[in-house]
Design an enzyme around this catalytic site. Structure first.
Site, PDB file in Angstrom:
ATOM      1  CB  SER A  55      47.433  33.522  39.221  1.00  0.00           C
ATOM      2  OG  SER A  55      47.075  34.921  38.935  1.00  0.00           O
TER       3      SER A  55
ATOM      4  CG  ASP B 242      53.013  38.413  41.753  1.00  0.00           C
ATOM      5  OD1 ASP B 242      52.164  39.164  41.495  1.00  0.00           O
ATOM      6  OD2 ASP B 242      53.195  37.450  41.237  1.00  0.00           O
TER       7      ASP B 242
ATOM      8  CG  HIS C 151      49.574  37.266  41.526  1.00  0.00           C
ATOM      9  ND1 HIS C 151      50.058  37.255  41.259  1.00  0.00           N
ATOM     10  CD2 HIS C 151      48.089  36.925  41.047  1.00  0.00           C
ATOM     11  CE1 HIS C 151      50.212  36.488  39.541  1.00  0.00           C
ATOM     12  NE2 HIS C 151      48.879  36.270  39.731  1.00  0.00           N
TER      13      HIS C 151
END
Ligand SMILES: *[C@@H]1O[C@H](CO)[C@@H](O)[C@H](O)[C@H]1NC(C)=O
Ligand SMILES: *[C@@H]1O[C@H](CO)[C@@H](O)[C@H](O)[C@H]1NC(C)=O
Length: 358
Positions: free
Chosen positions: A55, A333, A336
């Site tokens: 991610s 978040d 990240h």
């Protein structure tokens, strides 16, 4: 868990110091690889970027129904709506592309709808949640799989000569450690697991280079113990030292393997991008370094609060809170950085990135 921790801390420190000590020569020798420069082209503006991993680099490959990165408020800063990036805006792939002065490569998922213009900057094969091996989040899309997908496009979309000015970005392994800890707890077996992860990374890096990619950039692990998921327990006050010790063990082993691969290969094609150092330079900045963004929120994510960013409650309302200004927070978040966070990390890494150009 507590007694396990008291057992592990001294052990970790022991491993950690011996690894650090043992590593000094390895790190030094990797700085002496500048003599092949004259034979290589400057890649500014003409590079193709191929991206593998998780991610931190996915720009939209996961299906819309399988990723919170396709839910509001992801993407509010850029492009304005959710784009499958785990961020309010741009992620590390976008900043590396910017450094190379090309557009961010298109996600593999969009390749059948892409024209020549969109294919010329390379392609992104990364999926959020993936690792070197299968993870608790996602099965079947690991790094080995992603490289196989790339391999099938060579001779089809990309000719071998297209690869002569190409760079790979390989962002991996955080999810492997989250998976190990979630399946097994934090126990001594983790040292063997680091070895397995590093061995597989070695195989994968060699394979990417053997397919014709000229420069292979591997980020070190960011200090995982500083991610909000681990600082939440201290009300976002301090990093988890034990998880950071694991990160350092991984990173030292990664440095060694990369130095070894460079010794075995002409022109030192493998480069570690030091995310560990980059993240800490930003997180430890108290405003004394005007070159580094001074974030109002260091460890507390902009999006989350008691719930999780992008999730809804039983009544379809937001089950999270959102800060007023995402650019004032380093983290977006639980896992990240914000766009502003990535931008700051990449600005710290400018000199490190130059190794990709020569
Ligand atoms: C997501 O959508 C695809 C196709 O629309 C479907 O095949 C798949 O089962 C869905 N997955 C989930 C987790 O809902
Ligand atoms: C909302 O967040 C709270 C706090 O994390 C959690 O306990 C609850 O299960 C979440 N609700 C839903 C529907 O996910």
């Amino acid at each position: 868990m507590n007694s396990m921790i008291t057992l592990i801390v001294p052990l970790l420190l022991f491993f950690f110091s011996s690894l650090l000590f043992g590593d000094i020569t390895g790190v030094e020798s990797s700085k002496h690889h500048h003599h092949h420069q004259q034979h290589q082209r400057n890649l500014y503006g003409s590079a193709k970027l191929f991206v593998f991993g998780n991610s931190n680099v996915d720009t939209g490959n996961l299906p819309k129904n399988q990723s919170e990165a396709w839910a509001v408020p992801y993407g509010i800063t850029y492009p304005g709506t959710p784009s499958g990036r785990y961020c309010d805006g741009r992620v590390s792939t976008d900043y590396l592309a910017k450094f190379l002065r090309i557009k961010s490569p298109i996600p593999y998922k969009l390749k059948d709808h892409a024209g020549h213009e969109q294919l010329q900057y390379g392609m992104n094969f990364a999926y959020g949640g993936t690792g070197v091996f299968d993870t608790v989040y996602i099965k079947g899309l690991d790094m080995t799989y992603q490289i196989s997908v790339f391999e099938k496009l060579i001779g089809d979309i990309y000719s071998p000569s297209d690869l002569s000015s190409s760079v790979a970005l390989v962002s991996i392994a955080g999810n492997d450690y989250f998976t190990y800890i979630s399946d097994n707890g934090y126990n001594l077996g983790i040292f063997q697991f680091v070895r397995r992860v590093i061995n597989q990374i070695e195989v994968n890096l060699k394979r990417i280079h053997a397919l014709g990619v000229k420069k292979v950039a591997v980020p070190s692990l960011q200090p995982l113990g500083c991610l909000p998921m681990y600082t939440r327990g201290s009300s976002y006050q301090k990093c988890n030292d034990i998880i950071n010790a694991l990160t350092i063990i991984h990173n030292n082993a990664l440095e060694k393997v990369v130095a070894k691969l460079n010794k075995e290969t002409k022109n030192s094609p493998f480069i570690v991008l030091d995310y560990y150092k980059g993240f800490l330079a930003v997180l430890n900045n108290k405003g004394e370094n005007p070159g580094i963004t001074n974030f109002k929120s260091l460890y507390e994510p902009c999006c989350g609060g008691k719930g999780y960013c992008g999730t809804l409650d039983e009544n379809g309302g937001k089950n999270y809170t959102l800060c007023d200004d995402p650019s004032s927070a380093f983290f977006w978040d639980e896992f990240h950085p914000t766009q502003e966070g990535w931008k700051a990390v990449y600005s710290v890494l400018t000199n490190n990135l130059k190794a990709l150009l020569i």
